[in-house]
Motif scaffolding. Structure first.
Motif, PDB file in Angstrom:
ATOM      1  N   VAL A 171       0.869  -1.176   0.000  1.00 42.92           N
ATOM      2  CA  VAL A 171       0.000   0.000   0.000  1.00 42.92           C
ATOM      3  C   VAL A 171       0.905   1.225   0.000  1.00 42.92           C
ATOM      4  O   VAL A 171       1.613   1.494   0.976  1.00 42.92           O
ATOM      5  N   LEU A 172       0.895   1.989  -1.108  1.00 37.10           N
ATOM      6  CA  LEU A 172       1.825   3.100  -1.297  1.00 37.10           C
ATOM      7  C   LEU A 172       1.090   4.348  -1.746  1.00 37.10           C
ATOM      8  O   LEU A 172      -0.052   4.282  -2.229  1.00 37.10           O
ATOM      9  N   THR A 173       1.791   5.465  -1.588  1.00 35.83           N
ATOM     10  CA  THR A 173       1.308   6.730  -2.146  1.00 35.83           C
ATOM     11  C   THR A 173       2.409   7.259  -3.049  1.00 35.83           C
ATOM     12  O   THR A 173       3.214   8.113  -2.668  1.00 35.83           O
ATOM     13  N   PRO A 174       2.530   6.743  -4.267  1.00 35.27           N
ATOM     14  CA  PRO A 174       3.639   7.125  -5.142  1.00 35.27           C
ATOM     15  C   PRO A 174       3.434   8.505  -5.763  1.00 35.27           C
ATOM     16  O   PRO A 174       2.407   9.159  -5.562  1.00 35.27           O
ATOM     17  N   GLU A 175       4.423   8.928  -6.496  1.00 35.42           N
ATOM     18  CA  GLU A 175       4.377  10.232  -7.162  1.00 35.42           C
ATOM     19  C   GLU A 175       3.167  10.314  -8.092  1.00 35.42           C
ATOM     20  O   GLU A 175       2.881   9.399  -8.852  1.00 35.42           O
ATOM     21  N   GLY A 176       2.468  11.436  -8.015  1.00 32.90           N
ATOM     22  CA  GLY A 176       1.298  11.644  -8.864  1.00 32.90           C
ATOM     23  C   GLY A 176       0.002  11.150  -8.269  1.00 32.90           C
ATOM     24  O   GLY A 176      -1.060  11.354  -8.871  1.00 32.90           O
ATOM     25  N   GLU A 177       0.057  10.494  -7.103  1.00 37.04           N
ATOM     26  CA  GLU A 177      -1.157   9.985  -6.466  1.00 37.04           C
ATOM     27  C   GLU A 177      -1.423  10.788  -5.189  1.00 37.04           C
ATOM     28  O   GLU A 177      -0.500  11.174  -4.469  1.00 37.04           O
ATOM     29  N   THR A 178      -2.705  11.020  -4.903  1.00 43.40           N
ATOM     30  CA  THR A 178      -3.090  11.793  -3.722  1.00 43.40           C
ATOM     31  C   THR A 178      -3.504  10.918  -2.549  1.00 43.40           C
ATOM     32  O   THR A 178      -3.651  11.411  -1.431  1.00 43.40           O
ATOM     33  N   ALA A 179      -3.701   9.646  -2.792  1.00 42.67           N
ATOM     34  CA  ALA A 179      -4.119   8.733  -1.726  1.00 42.67           C
ATOM     35  C   ALA A 179      -3.353   7.425  -1.865  1.00 42.67           C
ATOM     36  O   ALA A 179      -2.909   7.055  -2.956  1.00 42.67           O
ATOM     37  N   ALA A 180      -3.225   6.741  -0.751  1.00 43.09           N
ATOM     38  CA  ALA A 180      -2.538   5.450  -0.766  1.00 43.09           C
ATOM     39  C   ALA A 180      -3.376   4.427  -1.511  1.00 43.09           C
ATOM     40  O   ALA A 180      -4.610   4.437  -1.463  1.00 43.09           O
ATOM     41  N   LYS A 181      -2.695   3.551  -2.224  1.00 44.14           N
ATOM     42  CA  LYS A 181      -3.387   2.508  -2.970  1.00 44.14           C
ATOM     43  C   LYS A 181      -2.520   1.255  -3.004  1.00 44.14           C
ATOM     44  O   LYS A 181      -1.299   1.319  -2.833  1.00 44.14           O
ATOM     45  N   SER A 182      -3.151   0.127  -3.241  1.00 43.18           N
ATOM     46  CA  SER A 182      -2.436  -1.139  -3.306  1.00 43.18           C
ATOM     47  C   SER A 182      -1.831  -1.305  -4.690  1.00 43.18           C
ATOM     48  O   SER A 182      -2.536  -1.259  -5.704  1.00 43.18           O
ATOM     49  N   LEU A 183      -0.511  -1.489  -4.719  1.00 40.95           N
ATOM     50  CA  LEU A 183       0.213  -1.628  -5.976  1.00 40.95           C
ATOM     51  C   LEU A 183       1.000  -2.930  -5.968  1.00 40.95           C
ATOM     52  O   LEU A 183       1.449  -3.390  -4.918  1.00 40.95           O
ATOM     53  N   GLN A 184       1.163  -3.477  -7.156  1.00 47.52           N
ATOM     54  CA  GLN A 184       2.000  -4.664  -7.295  1.00 47.52           C
ATOM     55  C   GLN A 184       3.450  -4.198  -7.395  1.00 47.52           C
ATOM     56  O   GLN A 184       3.777  -3.287  -8.160  1.00 47.52           O
ATOM     57  N   THR A 185       4.320  -4.845  -6.624  1.00 48.76           N
ATOM     58  CA  THR A 185       5.700  -4.365  -6.525  1.00 48.76           C
ATOM     59  C   THR A 185       6.681  -5.500  -6.739  1.00 48.76           C
ATOM     60  O   THR A 185       6.369  -6.678  -6.559  1.00 48.76           O
ATOM     61  N   VAL A 186       7.899  -5.106  -7.125  1.00 47.28           N
ATOM     62  CA  VAL A 186       9.034  -6.009  -7.172  1.00 47.28           C
ATOM     63  C   VAL A 186      10.254  -5.204  -6.725  1.00 47.28           C
ATOM     64  O   VAL A 186      10.492  -4.100  -7.204  1.00 47.28           O
ATOM     65  N   TYR A 187      10.993  -5.758  -5.774  1.00 42.78           N
ATOM     66  CA  TYR A 187      12.170  -5.063  -5.229  1.00 42.78           C
ATOM     67  C   TYR A 187      13.431  -5.804  -5.654  1.00 42.78           C
ATOM     68  O   TYR A 187      13.531  -7.021  -5.549  1.00 42.78           O
ATOM     69  N   TRP A 188      14.398  -5.016  -6.128  1.00 39.90           N
ATOM     70  CA  TRP A 188      15.690  -5.544  -6.542  1.00 39.90           C
ATOM     71  C   TRP A 188      16.668  -5.239  -5.413  1.00 39.90           C
ATOM     72  O   TRP A 188      17.395  -4.238  -5.430  1.00 39.90           O
ATOM     73  N   GLY A 189      16.660  -6.098  -4.391  1.00 39.41           N
ATOM     74  CA  GLY A 189      17.488  -5.847  -3.216  1.00 39.41           C
ATOM     75  C   GLY A 189      17.062  -4.569  -2.515  1.00 39.41           C
ATOM     76  O   GLY A 189      15.885  -4.229  -2.445  1.00 39.41           O
ATOM     77  N   LEU A 190      18.037  -3.859  -1.992  1.00 38.04           N
ATOM     78  CA  LEU A 190      17.784  -2.596  -1.300  1.00 38.04           C
ATOM     79  C   LEU A 190      17.957  -1.392  -2.204  1.00 38.04           C
ATOM     80  O   LEU A 190      17.645  -0.267  -1.803  1.00 38.04           O
ATOM     81  N   SER A 191      18.418  -1.628  -3.416  1.00 28.91           N
ATOM     82  CA  SER A 191      18.809  -0.495  -4.265  1.00 28.91           C
ATOM     83  C   SER A 191      17.646   0.120  -5.031  1.00 28.91           C
ATOM     84  O   SER A 191      17.628   1.327  -5.276  1.00 28.91           O
ATOM     85  N   ARG A 192      16.685  -0.689  -5.435  1.00 32.02           N
ATOM     86  CA  ARG A 192      15.583  -0.148  -6.236  1.00 32.02           C
ATOM     87  C   ARG A 192      14.377  -1.068  -6.171  1.00 32.02           C
ATOM     88  O   ARG A 192      14.478  -2.226  -5.757  1.00 32.02           O
ATOM     89  N   GLY A 193      13.242  -0.531  -6.601  1.00 28.71           N
ATOM     90  CA  GLY A 193      12.019  -1.310  -6.677  1.00 28.71           C
ATOM     91  C   GLY A 193      11.141  -0.752  -7.783  1.00 28.71           C
ATOM     92  O   GLY A 193      11.350   0.367  -8.270  1.00 28.71           O
ATOM     93  N   TYR A 194      10.165  -1.549  -8.187  1.00 30.85           N
ATOM     94  CA  TYR A 194       9.251  -1.134  -9.244  1.00 30.85           C
ATOM     95  C   TYR A 194       7.837  -1.434  -8.788  1.00 30.85           C
ATOM     96  O   TYR A 194       7.589  -2.442  -8.114  1.00 30.85           O
ATOM     97  N   ALA A 195       6.912  -0.547  -9.152  1.00 32.39           N
ATOM     98  CA  ALA A 195       5.516  -0.722  -8.778  1.00 32.39           C
ATOM     99  C   ALA A 195       4.639  -0.432  -9.989  1.00 32.39           C
ATOM    100  O   ALA A 195       4.946   0.446 -10.811  1.00 32.39           O
ATOM    101  N   ILE A 196       3.551  -1.152 -10.099  1.00 38.40           N
ATOM    102  CA  ILE A 196       2.607  -0.929 -11.197  1.00 38.40           C
ATOM    103  C   ILE A 196       1.181  -0.948 -10.665  1.00 38.40           C
ATOM    104  O   ILE A 196       0.884  -1.603  -9.651  1.00 38.40           O
TER     105      ILE A 196
END
Length: 260
Positions: A171-196
Motif C-alpha cells: 500500500v503506497l502513495t507514489p508520485e502523482g497519487e493523492t491517496a494510498a493505494k495497493s500496488l504490485q511491486t518487485v524489489y531488486w534488493g535494497l537499491s531499487r524497486g518497481y511498482a505498477i
C-alpha cells in the motif's frame, strides 16, 4: 610455705617452753596446741596439693584452649585474607564488566542512531516488517542485550532482503497519487524497486533518495515491469529486461536467478 613456717614456729615455742620448766598443765596445753597445729598443717598441705593439682590441670586446659584459639585466629586471618583477595578480584572483574558494558552501550547507541537514520531509505515493505525491531532498539527501557539482538535482526533482515528479488503488493502513495493505494511491486534488493497499477497502467521506479525512499513515475516502463514481475514470479521464462534505474541510468536485468 606459710603453713610449714607456722608449724616450725609452734615447735620452737613448745621446745622453748619445755626448756623453761613450765608446769605440766602448760606443757600438756602446748602439746595439744602442737598436735592441733600439725593436724591443721597436714590438712592445709593436703588441700594445697589438691588445689595445686586442680589449678595445674586448669592451667593446662586454659593453655590448650589458648593454643586452640590462637590456631583458630590464625586460620580465620588466613581465610579472611583469602576472602579479601577474592573480593578484590571480584570487584576488579565487576569494574571491568562495567567498563565493557559502558563501551557496549556507547557502541549500541551509535549503531541505533545509524539504523534509525537509514530506515527511511529502506524499501517500504522491509521497513514495515522491521517495525517491532525498530521500536525495541529505540526504547532505552529495554535491556541492552535485547536491543542488540533486535539491532542484529535489522542488519540480518536487510542483508537477506538485499540478496533477493522480492515480489508482492504494498500500500503506497507514489508520485502523482493523492491517496494510498495497493500496488504490485518487485524489489531488486535494497537499491531499487518497481511498482505498477494494472487498473491505470501506471508504473513507478522506487529508490532511496535524499528524503528517504521515493517513488518516481515511469509510465513508459509499465510493460517491462510487468514482464519483470512475471519472470520473478515464475510465470514467464527468464529473459533480459531493460529497466530504468536510479540516477537516470538504465540496466539490463536478468531474473534467471533470484539473487541480484
Amino acid at each position: 610455705m606459710p603453713l610449714r613456717r607456722l608449724a616450725l614456729l609452734a615447735s620452737s615455742i613448745l621446745f622453748t617452753g619445755l626448756t623453761a620448766a613450765e608446769p605440766p598443765e602448760d606443757v600438756e596445753k602446748l602439746a595439744r596446741e602442737l598436735v592441733r597445729l600439725k593436724v591443721e598443717t597436714a590438712r592445709e598441705e593436703t588441700a594445697w596439693r589438691t588445689d595445686r593439682e586442680l589449678l595445674t590441670s586448669m592451667v593446662a586446659a586454659l593453655q590448650d584452649r589458648a593454643a586452640l584459639a590462637e590456631e583458630k585466629l590464625e586460620l580465620t586471618r588466613a581465610r579472611t585474607a583469602q576472602e579479601r583477595q577474592e573480593l578484590e578480584a571480584l570487584q576488579a572483574k565487576t569494574q571491568a564488566a562495567r567498563d565493557d558494558l559502558k563501551v557496549f552501550d556507547e557502541r549500541l547507541a551509535a549503531l541505533v542512531v545509524r539504523l534509525v537514520a537509514v530506515r527511511p531509505s529502506l524499501p517500504p515493505r522491509l521497513s514495515e516488517a522491521l517495525e517491532m525491531s525498530y521500536r525495541t532498539i529505540a526504547d532505552p527501557a529495554q535491556p541492552p542485550a535485547e536491543r542488540m539482538r533486535m539491532a542484529m535482526n535489522v542488519l540480518n533482515r536487510c542483508e537477506q532482503f538485499n540478496r533477493l528479488v522480492t515480489t508482492g503488493e504494498d500500500v503506497l502513495t507514489p508520485e502523482g497519487e493523492t491517496a494510498a493505494k495497493s500496488l504490485q511491486t518487485v524489489y531488486w534488493g535494497l537499491s531499487r524497486g518497481y511498482a505498477i497499477d494494472r487498473a491505470t497502467r501506471k508504473a513507478w521506479l522506487g529508490a532511496p533518495g535524499p528524503a528517504g525512499w521515493q517513488w518516481t513515475a515511469k509510465p513508459e516502463a509499465y510493460d517491462r515491469i510487468v514482464q519483470l514481475i512475471a519472470i520473478a514470479s515464475d510465470q514467464a521464462d527468464p529473459a533480459f529486461v531493460a529497466l530504468p534505474a536510479p540516477a537516470t541510468k538504465s540496466i539490463n536485468a536478468s531474473t534467471g536467478g533470484r539473487t541480484p
